[in-house]
Structure formats: C-alpha cells, structure tokens
Design a protein around this motif. Structure first.
Motif, PDB file in Angstrom:
ATOM      1  N   SER A   1      -3.851 -13.933   4.995  1.00  0.00           N
ATOM      2  CA  SER A   1      -3.297 -12.652   4.586  1.00  0.00           C
ATOM      3  C   SER A   1      -1.825 -12.593   4.987  1.00  0.00           C
ATOM      4  O   SER A   1      -1.422 -13.206   5.977  1.00  0.00           O
ATOM      5  N   ALA A   2      -1.039 -11.888   4.205  1.00  0.00           N
ATOM      6  CA  ALA A   2       0.343 -11.655   4.597  1.00  0.00           C
ATOM      7  C   ALA A   2       0.678 -10.207   4.271  1.00  0.00           C
ATOM      8  O   ALA A   2       0.368  -9.713   3.180  1.00  0.00           O
ATOM      9  N   LEU A   3       1.258  -9.490   5.265  1.00  0.00           N
ATOM     10  CA  LEU A   3       1.645  -8.099   5.061  1.00  0.00           C
ATOM     11  C   LEU A   3       3.131  -8.071   4.713  1.00  0.00           C
ATOM     12  O   LEU A   3       3.945  -8.698   5.385  1.00  0.00           O
ATOM     13  N   VAL A   4       3.466  -7.361   3.661  1.00  0.00           N
ATOM     14  CA  VAL A   4       4.839  -7.372   3.168  1.00  0.00           C
ATOM     15  C   VAL A   4       5.422  -5.969   3.251  1.00  0.00           C
ATOM     16  O   VAL A   4       4.862  -5.015   2.694  1.00  0.00           O
ATOM     17  N   GLN A   5       6.539  -5.847   3.995  1.00  0.00           N
ATOM     18  CA  GLN A   5       7.207  -4.547   4.076  1.00  0.00           C
ATOM     19  C   GLN A   5       8.445  -4.593   3.185  1.00  0.00           C
ATOM     20  O   GLN A   5       9.229  -5.540   3.242  1.00  0.00           O
ATOM     21  N   LEU A   6       8.614  -3.579   2.339  1.00  0.00           N
ATOM     22  CA  LEU A   6       9.757  -3.558   1.433  1.00  0.00           C
ATOM     23  C   LEU A   6      10.912  -2.801   2.076  1.00  0.00           C
ATOM     24  O   LEU A   6      10.709  -1.946   2.947  1.00  0.00           O
ATOM     25  N   THR A   7      12.126  -3.124   1.641  1.00  0.00           N
ATOM     26  CA  THR A   7      13.270  -2.345   2.128  1.00  0.00           C
ATOM     27  C   THR A   7      13.166  -0.951   1.539  1.00  0.00           C
ATOM     28  O   THR A   7      12.746  -0.788   0.389  1.00  0.00           O
ATOM     29  N   PRO A   8      13.502   0.058   2.325  1.00  0.00           N
ATOM     30  CA  PRO A   8      13.342   1.429   1.839  1.00  0.00           C
ATOM     31  C   PRO A   8      14.000   1.607   0.470  1.00  0.00           C
ATOM     32  O   PRO A   8      15.080   1.078   0.225  1.00  0.00           O
ATOM     33  N   GLY A   9      13.308   2.311  -0.398  1.00  0.00           N
ATOM     34  CA  GLY A   9      13.886   2.589  -1.708  1.00  0.00           C
ATOM     35  C   GLY A   9      13.538   1.552  -2.759  1.00  0.00           C
ATOM     36  O   GLY A   9      13.889   1.710  -3.921  1.00  0.00           O
ATOM     37  N   THR A  10      12.852   0.502  -2.357  1.00  0.00           N
ATOM     38  CA  THR A  10      12.479  -0.502  -3.351  1.00  0.00           C
ATOM     39  C   THR A  10      11.124  -0.132  -3.959  1.00  0.00           C
ATOM     40  O   THR A  10      10.198   0.237  -3.236  1.00  0.00           O
ATOM     41  N   ALA A  11      11.039  -0.249  -5.282  1.00  0.00           N
ATOM     42  CA  ALA A  11       9.789   0.093  -5.943  1.00  0.00           C
ATOM     43  C   ALA A  11       8.803  -1.068  -5.813  1.00  0.00           C
ATOM     44  O   ALA A  11       9.184  -2.228  -5.949  1.00  0.00           O
ATOM     45  N   VAL A  12       7.554  -0.697  -5.533  1.00  0.00           N
ATOM     46  CA  VAL A  12       6.485  -1.705  -5.420  1.00  0.00           C
ATOM     47  C   VAL A  12       6.396  -2.527  -6.697  1.00  0.00           C
ATOM     48  O   VAL A  12       6.276  -3.753  -6.681  1.00  0.00           O
ATOM     49  N   SER A  13       6.525  -1.826  -7.823  1.00  0.00           N
ATOM     50  CA  SER A  13       6.340  -2.498  -9.113  1.00  0.00           C
ATOM     51  C   SER A  13       7.419  -3.548  -9.364  1.00  0.00           C
ATOM     52  O   SER A  13       7.261  -4.451 -10.186  1.00  0.00           O
ATOM     53  N   GLN A  14       8.508  -3.415  -8.629  1.00  0.00           N
ATOM     54  CA  GLN A  14       9.595  -4.360  -8.821  1.00  0.00           C
ATOM     55  C   GLN A  14       9.301  -5.676  -8.102  1.00  0.00           C
ATOM     56  O   GLN A  14       9.605  -6.748  -8.592  1.00  0.00           O
ATOM     57  N   VAL A  15       8.668  -5.578  -6.931  1.00  0.00           N
ATOM     58  CA  VAL A  15       8.443  -6.762  -6.098  1.00  0.00           C
ATOM     59  C   VAL A  15       7.109  -7.439  -6.417  1.00  0.00           C
ATOM     60  O   VAL A  15       7.002  -8.657  -6.414  1.00  0.00           O
ATOM     61  N   GLN A  16       6.108  -6.624  -6.720  1.00  0.00           N
ATOM     62  CA  GLN A  16       4.758  -7.167  -6.898  1.00  0.00           C
ATOM     63  C   GLN A  16       4.689  -8.361  -7.837  1.00  0.00           C
ATOM     64  O   GLN A  16       4.109  -9.388  -7.476  1.00  0.00           O
ATOM     65  N   PRO A  17       5.294  -8.282  -9.053  1.00  0.00           N
ATOM     66  CA  PRO A  17       5.179  -9.442  -9.952  1.00  0.00           C
ATOM     67  C   PRO A  17       5.807 -10.704  -9.369  1.00  0.00           C
ATOM     68  O   PRO A  17       5.299 -11.808  -9.600  1.00  0.00           O
ATOM     69  N   ARG A  18       6.852 -10.523  -8.588  1.00  0.00           N
ATOM     70  CA  ARG A  18       7.507 -11.717  -8.050  1.00  0.00           C
ATOM     71  C   ARG A  18       6.666 -12.360  -6.960  1.00  0.00           C
ATOM     72  O   ARG A  18       6.637 -13.579  -6.829  1.00  0.00           O
ATOM     73  N   LEU A  19       5.990 -11.537  -6.206  1.00  0.00           N
ATOM     74  CA  LEU A  19       5.069 -12.098  -5.205  1.00  0.00           C
ATOM     75  C   LEU A  19       3.878 -12.759  -5.899  1.00  0.00           C
ATOM     76  O   LEU A  19       3.405 -13.810  -5.508  1.00  0.00           O
ATOM     77  N   GLU A  20       3.406 -12.098  -6.952  1.00  0.00           N
ATOM     78  CA  GLU A  20       2.279 -12.667  -7.704  1.00  0.00           C
ATOM     79  C   GLU A  20       2.626 -14.050  -8.222  1.00  0.00           C
ATOM     80  O   GLU A  20       1.799 -14.956  -8.232  1.00  0.00           O
ATOM     81  N   ALA A  21       3.888 -14.209  -8.642  1.00  0.00           N
ATOM     82  CA  ALA A  21       4.322 -15.515  -9.146  1.00  0.00           C
ATOM     83  C   ALA A  21       4.203 -16.587  -8.063  1.00  0.00           C
ATOM     84  O   ALA A  21       3.886 -17.743  -8.345  1.00  0.00           O
ATOM     85  N   LEU A  22       4.410 -16.169  -6.802  1.00  0.00           N
ATOM     86  CA  LEU A  22       4.336 -17.146  -5.703  1.00  0.00           C
ATOM     87  C   LEU A  22       2.925 -17.703  -5.502  1.00  0.00           C
ATOM     88  O   LEU A  22       2.756 -18.827  -5.048  1.00  0.00           O
ATOM     89  N   VAL A  23       1.921 -16.887  -5.796  1.00  0.00           N
ATOM     90  CA  VAL A  23       0.551 -17.349  -5.589  1.00  0.00           C
ATOM     91  C   VAL A  23      -0.154 -17.621  -6.917  1.00  0.00           C
ATOM     92  O   VAL A  23      -1.378 -17.705  -6.968  1.00  0.00           O
ATOM     93  N   ALA A  24       0.653 -17.771  -7.974  1.00  0.00           N
ATOM     94  CA  ALA A  24       0.069 -17.982  -9.299  1.00  0.00           C
ATOM     95  C   ALA A  24      -0.780 -19.252  -9.335  1.00  0.00           C
ATOM     96  O   ALA A  24      -1.742 -19.346 -10.089  1.00  0.00           O
TER      97      ALA A  24
END
Ligand code: ATP
Ligand code: MG
Lengths: 258, 853
Positions: free
Chosen positions: B676-699
């Motif tokens: 498991s890895a817990l990911v904290q976003l920088t304040p003001g960043t939208a989840v929807s913006q980061v999620q696909p890029r993380l998904e690409a890492l574990v594709a």
C-alpha cells in the motif's frame, strides 16, 4: 298459557322430512328417519327420548352445526340446508344461540366478555336496556368481572344463558343445559329460560333427559329411534314420565343400553 | 409402564416430530461439521502424499521465521546452488535436483486480469522435467528465460493456449512481464492440478531471479536414494553432512507436515462450526423443554389416573424421561444421517468452488457418531427433566377434577432468573475487563450463556406486560383481542417460545453491533487522522495480499501535485529473539508523520536511517522500550538478525502498526514489496488530476489500483460486512429452529383448545377470523422474542464495544435499520409459523371439536 304468547307466529325453526345417516355399509347408523317438526316462535319446546334416539342430532341439524342427509331445515325465513360455511357461520352468529351441557365459556374472558362475545364477533353493540334486563334476570351483576374458573357450574350455565339471550337470536338451542347441575342450580337455570320465553318472547328448543326439566317447557316432543313418536302440550313431570315409560320399553330392548 | 409409555409416545407422534426436528437440525450441524472436516482432512492428506510421492528426501535451509498456517506463508529461504553438489557427493544419493518452488507466481489471464486463487497456492517453479508425478501434456519444456510452461488447471482458468504471449507477476517482480507459453503439463492419473494449485514452470535462472530474488540459488533439493538405502537412513546421513543450518526431511515427513498445518486450520474451522451448532442446540433445548411441558400439562388427567391406580412418582418421571430418550434417539439417528449428507455436500462444494480439490471418500469419523448420539440424547433428556419432575408432582386427585391448571406464581422462576442473569452479567464483566487471565473466552461465553438462560427465566414475568402491550396493537378486532389473550394465557409457554427466538436474534444483533461499531470506529479514525487523498493498493481476493513494485512509490512522489508518499510493507518478524510480532516497514517515516499529522511523544519523527526504528506508544509499552533503546529483528529473508535503535515514539492513532521499520527492512520481508502507498496531494490539487497519472504507474499490475480516500476506507472495512453476512447465515439455523418452536407451540395450543375453538365457531367466528386469531398469537410471540433478542443483543454488543474502547473501538453504533428489519421479519415469521396451525384450527369440525375431550 299459550294464549299469552299467541299462535299466529310463524315457526322459528322447522325441519321437513329430515334424514340423517352416519357412516356407510356395515357401520351405517340412521340417526333421524324423516323427522318433520315445527318450533313456534315464543315457545319453549323440550325434546325428549331415550339415549341414542337422535335428540342431539336433530338439534345439531336444526342449528346448522351439522348437515342433513335428506330433507330441509330452516331457521326463521332462512333455509339452512345448502348453506356454505360462511353462510352457516353467519346464521349461527346472527340467528341462533347455544347453550351446551358443559364447556360453554372461554376461560380467558370474563363473564361479561363471554356474554358479549357473539355480538363483538358480529361487530354489533348490545341494546343497553336489554343487556341490563338480561343481566338482572340471570342475577350475575356482581360476578361480571369474574372468569369462568371463578364461577360455580350453575353460574357458568347462567352466563351461557345470558350470552345466548343478549343477541336476541331467532331461536336458542340448549342441549341438556342442566345435565351437569344439581337440582337447585338446575331449577334456577330452567326458571330463567322459562321466564325469557314468557316475558320476552324468546324461542327456546331444549334437549333433556330429565322429566322435571321438561315440565318447564310449553311442549314436549318425543323422539324414539330417529322418529317423532309423541308430543305433549303443557306437560307436567308426571305426564312426561308416563310417556317416557311407554317409549322406554321397546327402545330399551332395541338400544340395549339405555 | 414401558408399554404405556411407548403407546402414549405413538399417540403423540405428530406433536413430537416438530420438537424432534429441532434436535435433528442441531445434531445435523454437529455431525456435519465433523464429517466435513474429516473428509477435507483426508483429501488434503492424499494431496500432499501425492505431491511428495517422488521425493525420498528433501533438503531445505532452516526458515528464519517460523509461522503457523493461520499467520501467513512460510518462506523456504534460498541457499547457494553449490549445496546441490554437496548433497550429490553424499554416499547413497542416487539423484539430487535443485528446486525453486515458491508461492506468488500469478498469471495474467486472457482477459487482462490476474488469475486468483481462493486458497490453493500459486507456485512458481523451475521446470525440472517430467517425473512419476508430472507429465508434459502439450508443447515442450521452457528453454529461454522468457518461456514458461503452466499446469492445465491454470491454463484453463486463464483461458490461454500454447503459443500465446502471456503476462505474469512474480514474487520478486510485481509488474507485468511477458512470456511465451510453450507447454502445458499435468499429473499422473490424468489430473490437471494437485489439490487445485496453480503452477508456472520457468527456466531455472528465471525461476531463481523471479521467485527467489537471487541468481544461483535454490530453496530445496529433492533427493532419490540409491537402491537399498531407506529414506530415513539417507536423511540422517545428509543431515550430518550438511550441518545444522539445513533441514533434511523424508518425503513422508514433508507430506505429514504440510497436512498437519492444514489440519490446524481445519480444526479451527471445525470449532467455529461446533460453536454455531451449540447455539442451535441451545435453542433446540428450549423447544424440547416447551414441548414436554405442554405434553405433560395436557396429560395431567392421564398421569393423575396412573398415580391413582398406583404408579409411583418415580415411574412417572421414568415414563417421561423414557419418552424423551426415544425422541432423542430417533432424532440423533436422523440428525446423523442428515449431517453426513450435509457434510458431504459441503465438502463437495468446497472441492468444486475452492479450486478442484479431489475428494477422498466420504468419511464418518467416530467423533461424528459419538457426538451425534451424546448431544442428541443428552439435550433431549435434560430438556425433559423439568417437565418430568412436574409430572411426578401431579396429585392423583387431579384425575377427578376438571382442572383449569391454576396459574402458578412466577416468584420462584423470577428470582432464579434474576440470580442467573446476575451471574451471567458478573462473568461477562470479568471476562470483558480482561480480569479472567487466560480463560477470557470461556468466561465470556459462559457469561453469555448464563445471561441467555437468566433472561429466559425472567421472560415469563416480562411476557405479561409486554405481550399485552404488543397485543394491544391488534386489539381493534375481536380475533385480534382473542389472539392477544391467548398469547398472554400461559406466560411460561409464551416465554420459552419467545426465548428460543431471542437467542438467535440476540446473537445476530450483538455481532452486528460489535462489527458495525468497529467498522464505524475504523472509518472515523481513518477520516480524522488520515490526510492522504489517494491510496495505491490492491483489493485482496485470495489469501495473499497484492503487492507492487517499490519503484512505484518513488515515481509517485515525483508526479506533479503530489506532496508526499509513504509506501508500506508488512510481515511477521522475530523481535528481540522472542515472540513473533507484526511489523511494518515504511519507505519514509517523515512522510507518514506528515500524512497522519503526528507529533512524536518522545524522540523525533524523521526519515529512518537503516538502523533506526520507530514505535507506537502501545508498541513501546509492550516491548518495554523507550527512545535510545535497541531492539533486534529477524526477518523472513534476512541473513542474520538486525539491530535497530528506537528514535521515536508515536501516538497509537497516529501510527501504522506498533513497530515501524526503515525501508531496507521491507526488502527482507516475506513479500519484499509494499502492499500500500498513501499519497498526500499539495493543497489545492484536484484528485482527478493526479489519479490517472498514478494509475498509469501501476498499469502493468492488474491487481493494484488507485483509490480515493473514501473508497479506500470502504475497502478497508468491507471485510466486516463479509464476516457479518457469514455469521448471520450460520445463525440463521438457530432462528429456523426457533420458528419451528413457534409452530410447535401453536400447534399444541390449538390442539389443547380444540373445544374452545369449536365453541367459538359455534357462536359465529368465521374461518378467516379464526385464522387471524391464531396468527395474532404467533405474531405477538415472535415479535416479543425478537424484541427481547434485540434488547439483550444490543446490551451484549454494547458491553463488548465498551470493553474494546482501548483497542480503538470508540463508536457505539446501534444498527437501527437492521433492528427494524428484524422486527419486520419476526412479524413475518409469526405469520408463517401460524399458517399451518391456523389452517388446522379453521378446518376443525365444529361438532367434533365441541365433543372433543
Ligand atoms: N358422529 C357420529 N357418527 C356415527 N354415529 C353417530 C354420530 N353421532 C351420533 N351417532 C349415532 O346417531 C344416533 C343418535 O345419536 P344422538 O347423539 O343424536 O343421540 P341422543 O338422543 O342425543 O342420545 P343421548 O341422550 O345419549 O345424548 C346414535 O345411535 C349414535 O350412535
Ligand atoms: Mg345427546
């Protein structure tokens, strides 16, 4: 005495050529053989006869508790024969009252609740004046909140009588209502039944073994071996006993076990 | 006397069938559990005997950390390849083969998803050629490192064929790697798998790298003895030659060991099933007690007559007990038969759905037979004892009286109920506050049992007001009023019937309260402490937790918009040479501190150096350590043990696990990859913006996905729902038995009140009204039982939740909607239970009923 009641009334209950056969083949018993009888409105009729002569059977058929094999039975202007369960239930609820020899009351209900039960089942309210009259006549006002287990046998029978009367049915059927009582309580109940006929015009048909009880009635019908064999108007204990004796001789040999 | 008893038994057979049925069901549960576990046990024996059939002796390195089957998988550590040569040099060795075989080789099916297993292992091995056991069915052996063979069972499950390019995840590589499938293999006797295991055969170098993580290593050597030498003798020779770091076992030993660890699991399973059987039997006991009480009451005159003509009280007791014995005997026989059937059915279902276990023949172990008869007859006789004593106290005079059995006062039963309830409460208090020493569980269970019996004894007293209150709901109609009166008529009878239902409902409610509270507490804690917006993890479908490449953690940290990431590894390790403990390794303690907003209780929170460890407050307390102390830890894959210095102590609710190790330790865990890895976003960043890029890492890892916080919490707590459902299903049997109890009580009551029913019908009660009257009685009883159960269950549940407050269950959740459902169901149960007796009552012949004696 009949004059006080009047004879113009139609019959409250009528049996025409009623046959009742139990079982079939070897075990067949013919309990009623073409009985025709009328029980006039406002009269107290007793049915007598040796044991096994068909008294209870006739009463059950008249009351819609049992079906007839042949013939017709009617209560007031309702033909009982051919009614389904719902029709019979309605008939019993609205037009007939019962007093059995024993076990007349629901043990969970108080005397008052037992008295009012048929009316509550039907969703009717009793006429308060009539209710008071009945309660006073049976002399149970002090016992109304008691349960059957707290009442004597005679009191229980009087509650049963009150229950039958309160709904003012077309006819009340009583099968040996005093059979389980001593002579004093029996007399109380019988007096009460006779009064309700004399004073309130109730129709009562009562089966009994006891000539003294039969003497309270206006008329006695004698059954033997499933047939009406005799009749007495304005009976006394003695006349009833005489008639019985005459009947008993052949019946005893036939039934074998009176 | 015996003849009289048997005659009366026969005359009452219908009445006894229903109560007997309760015993049958309970016994069925007991013997079914034994038959199931015995059959499965012998099937596993056969599987392992087979798996090691071609092995005379096997050599393995001693495991660093020994774990039981329930705790996780044992890792057979890798050892250098030259050991094979040393083995071969020992006299008496005819043949020695270096073997790589480890769990965690997961094939990706033609649908792109990882083929999962519900229990059997997923082995990655080096292909060592055909043998007595293994036969190549199609294609050829793997020759290049990107070629594999798989067993037929796996090929079928994955829907792949020889010649396909297929992906796989391996123990040391949790990202997809592609291979050419060059062959399929099966086993002697035309089997496609051994015990449902999935197997992938690699070339030896590939297997070493992917399954052991080190080139030129094996994790066992299988040895064939030269003619004339027994495996035992060769084993002893080898053990001497290789020294104490190696474990040498005969094939027989290996198969026995493997089977033993499975049987440990099975016997636990068996105990769980027997626990539920005990609940069912407790409910059955109430039911039998009730039936016999009613029968004795109905036979009062008959029994009194027997007393009057000279039977002694003893003889009366004897006759009732004999009747119970006969019922118990018949019920035990039927229950045993049904149990064998159910056991066979479940074993078959297990074999079929949990991965093709070939079942050994159906076995009926002596334990099944003995327990069936012991339990069935004992329960019946014990339940009949009270009514028997009551029967013996019937005076002869009762034969002459037309008894309306007078209401016996409830004082005694109420006082004893209060005492028993108090004892139960005291036991519970002792057990739950942890003052019972080693006997916590038995004390708690005893407390629950006493509480149930105590409440059951108090029920008659409660039944008066509650029943009349409940019945009040129906009192608007005459049948309703009569039904209400009838249900209040015999408080003991109503009470026991309701109490039987209470037990099942109370347990379900209690468990629901506990699990819902735990779930909500965990979710709340996570919500309030976890400042991570995204979580990388896999949904666990089989016994193994999906893991992913540690590099994913580092790359995730570089994704724009990500503030910080912590990757988590977990395992069991030997700490300070003592007990096994659950440990975690974190890629970065500082990141964890930031995500949990943790402030150190002692020391400082910073990225751990390779020789540092952080503890939670309770971890520090358990180990007796504070900042600056040292501790040693031995991991599954570490050569020796490592020494760590404690640098920080964190609050319990702001830490992950109680012992938090540095990243390097994770590489030596059984599964050397983060789960498991817990990911904290920088304040003001939208989840929807980061999620696909993380998904690409574990594709390239179909087992792992990226979830937002809400769905992560949902995932974490979904296990509770599954557990709850299972418990509810098992307890359903107890409820079914209670329903039988209601049917039984009603049927007996209808019988008892035949004349009354006749009278009611004679004075004008309709059929439908008669049925309604009976139904109201049933509904009142069952809703009363459910109410009791809900109150008792919620009480028990709340007590347990209160006791677990220190374990972090701070939220008490009462499952109101469930409670509503239970009440509704109870009403329905009443209607269903009333159906037969009601129809029977409505069909009564009026004249016959009045004449009935
Ligand atoms: N259910 C039945 N099945 C068969 N025969 C019956 C049944 N009920 C009554 N009988 C028979 O019908 C005949 C008349 O019975 P019934 O009960 O009417 O007599 P009764 O005049 O009321 O007698 P008692 O004075 O003894 O009450 C008897 O021979 C009886 O055996
Ligand atoms: Mg008669």
């Amino acid at each position: 005495m009949t004059a006080t009641v009047g004879r113009e009334a139609r019959a409250a209950a009528r049996a025409s050529d009623v046959w009742k056969v139990y079982g079939s083949g070897e075990a067949q018993v013919v309990a009623l053989r073409g009985v025709s009888a009328e029980f006039e409105r406002g009269r107290f009729t007793a049915i007598m006869g040796p044991s096994g002569s068909g008294k209870s059977t006739l009463m059950h058929c008249l009351a819609g508790l049992d079906s007839v094999t042949r013939g017709t039975v009617s209560i007031g202007d309702t033909t009982v024969t051919g009614l389904g369960d719902a029709g019979l239930t309605n008939l019993r609820r609205d037009k007939v009252g019962f007093i059995f020899q024993q076990f007349n009351l629901l043990p969970t209900l108080t005397a008052k609740e037992n008295i009012l039960l048929p009316m509550s089942i039907a969703g009717r309210r009793p006429d308060p004046a009539w209710y008071d009259t009945v309660i006073d006549t049976v002399g149970l006002r002090a016992r109304l909140d008691h349960r059957p287990a707290q009442l004597s046998g005679g009191q229980q029978q009087r509650v049963a009588c009150a229950r039958a009367l309160v709904a003012r049915p077309e006819v009340i059927f009583a099968d040996e209502p005093t059979g389980n009582l001593d002579s004093r309580s029996g007399a109380e109940v019988l007096n009460f039944l006779r009064n309700s006929v004399r004073e309130h015009g109730q129709t009562i048909v009562m089966v009994t073994h006891d000539p003294t009880a039969a003497a309270y009635a206006d008329r006695v019908v004698f059954l033997a071996d499933g047939e009406i064999v005799s009749e007495l108007i304005e009976p006394t204990a003695d006349t009833v006993l005489d008639t019985m004796k005459k009947l008993d001789v052949p019946a005893a040999t036939e039934v074998g076990n009176p | 006397m015996l003849r009289a008893t048997l005659k009366s038994l026969l005359a009452r057979k219908v009445r006894l069938i229903l109560s007997g049925l309760a015993v049958v069901l309970g016994v069925m549960f007991v013997s079914g559990a034994f038959v199931l576990t015995d059959t499965l046990g012998r099937s596993f024996d056969a599987v392992f005997a087979d798996a090691y059939a071609g092995v005379d002796v096997s050599v393995a390195a001693k495991p660093k950390v020994t774990v039981g089957e329930a705790e996780g998988d044992q890792v057979a550590p890798a050892f250098p390849a030259d050991v094979v040569g040393r083995v071969r040099a020992v006299p008496g060795v005819a043949e020695a083969t270096g073997v790589v075989s480890a769990d965690g080789a997961r094939l990706i099916g033609s649908n792109g998803k990882v083929v999962t297993s519900l229990g059997p292992p997923q082995l990655g091995q080096n292909w060592t050629g055909e043998s007595d056991l293994v036969e190549l069915r199609q294609g050829r052996a793997p020759q290049a490192d990107d070629e594999i063979v798989v067993n037929v069972a796996l090929a079928t499950a994955a829907k792949v064929e020889v010649g396909d390019r297929v992906g796989a995840l391996t123990a040391f590589e949790s990202k997809r790697r592609d291979f050419t499938l060059v062959g399929l293999f099966g086993y002697s006797g035309g089997r496609d798998s051994v015990g449902g295991a999935h197997e992938i055969g690699f070339t030896t170098p590939a297997a070493q790298r992917l399954m052991l993580g080190k080139p030129d290593t094996f994790n066992s050597v299988t040895v064939r003895a030269a003619g004339g030498l027994t495996p035992e003798a060769l084993r002893d020779d080898l053990a001497r030659a290789l020294g104490p770091q190696y474990e040498v076992k005969t094939g027989e030993q290996l198969s026995a060991d493997a089977a033993a660890s499975f049987k440990e699991g099975l016997s636990f399973f068996n105990k769980v099933l027997l626990g539920f059987a005990a609940v069912a039997l407790l409910v059955g006991t109430f039911l039998i007690l009730n039936t016999f009480s009613i029968i004795v009451a109905q036979r009062t005159r008959e029994l009194a007559l027997m007393r009057a003509i000279g039977a002694s009280g003893r003889q009366i007791i004897g006759s009732v007990v004999l009747e119970a014995l006969a019922v118990g005997l018949i019920a035990s026989v039927l229950g045993l038969g049904a149990g064998i059937g159910v056991g066979a059915l479940l074993a078959w279902a297990f074999g079929t759905f949990a991965g093709g276990l070939a079942l050994a023949g159906l076995g009926v172990p002596p334990a099944a037979v003995v327990s069936a008869f012991a339990v069935g007859m004992l329960i019946t006789v014990v339940a009949a004892l009270l009514p028997a004593l009551r029967a013996a106290r019937i005076p002869p005079i009762a034969a002459m009286q037309d008894v309306a059995t007078p209401d016996r006062p409830l004082t005694r039963i109420t006082v004893s109920g209060a005492v028993v309830t108090a004892v139960g409460g005291a036991l519970l208090a002792v057990g739950l506050t942890g003052n019972a020493g080693g006997g916590t569980l038995p004390v708690i269970l005893g407390g629950v049992l006493f509480a149930f019996i105590g409440v059951a004894l108090l029920t008659p007293l409660l039944s008066r007001p509650v029943v009349s209150l409940l019945g009040g709901l129906f009192a608007w109609s005459v049948p309703g009023r009569l039904g209400r009166l009838n249900s209040g008529r015999n408080p003991r009878r109503t009470a026991i019937t309701a109490a039987a239902l209470m037990v099942g409902i109370a347990l379900v409610t209690g468990v629901t309260v506990i699990l819902d509270s735990a779930k909500s507490s965990i979710a709340k804690t996570a919500e309030s402490t976890l400042d991570a917006q995204l979580v990388i993890s896999g949904a666990q479908t089989g016994p193994r937790q999906p893991v992913f490449d540690p590099a994913v953690v580092d790359r995730a940290a570089e994704v724009p918009g990500v503030n910080t990431v912590v990757g988590i590894y977990n395992d069991n390790a030997v700490v300070d040479g003592g007990r096994m403990r659950y440990v975690v390794a974190l890629t970065d303690l500082a990141a964890m501190g930031q995500i949990f907003h943790a402030t150190a209780q002692a020391g400082t929170i910073a990225t751990l150096r390779p020789d540092q460890v952080a503890l939670s407050v309770s971890g520090a307390k358990e180990l007796g350590k504070s900042v600056g102390d040292r501790l040693t830890a031995q991991f599954a894959r570490s050569e020796g043990s490592h020494t760590y210095t404690v640098t920080a102590v964190l609050p319990d609710d702001r830490s992950i696990g109680s012992i938090m190790l540095p990243r390097g330790a994770g590489a030596e865990f059984t599964s050397p990859q983060p789960f498991s890895a817990l990911v904290q976003l920088t304040p003001g960043t939208a989840v929807s913006q980061v999620q696909p890029r993380l998904e690409a890492l574990v594709a390239d890892n179909p087992e792992v996905s990226v979830a937002d916080r809400a769905s992560f919490i949902e995932q974490q707590t979904s296990g509770f729902d599954t557990l709850l459902t299972m418990i509810q299903i098992l307890l359903a049997l107890a409820i079914v038995i209670a329903v039988l109890g209601i049917v039984n009580t009603l049927a007996l009551s209808v019988l008892e009140r035949t004349r009354e029913l006749g009278l009611l019908r004679a004075i004008g009660l309709r059929r439908a009204q008669t049925m309604r009257m009976i139904t109201v009685e049933a509904v009142v009883i069952s809703v009363f039982g459910a109410l009791l159960g809900i109150v008792v269950g919620a009480g028990l549940g709340a007590a347990v939740v209160r006791a677990l407050r220190d374990e972090g269950i701070t939220d008490l959740v009462l499952p109101w909607s469930q409670i509503g459902v239970f009440l509704g169901l109870a009403a329905l149960v009443g209607v269903v239970a009333a159906a037969l007796p009601a129809v029977r009552a409505a069909r009564l012949n009026v004249l016959g009923a009045i004449a009935h004696d």
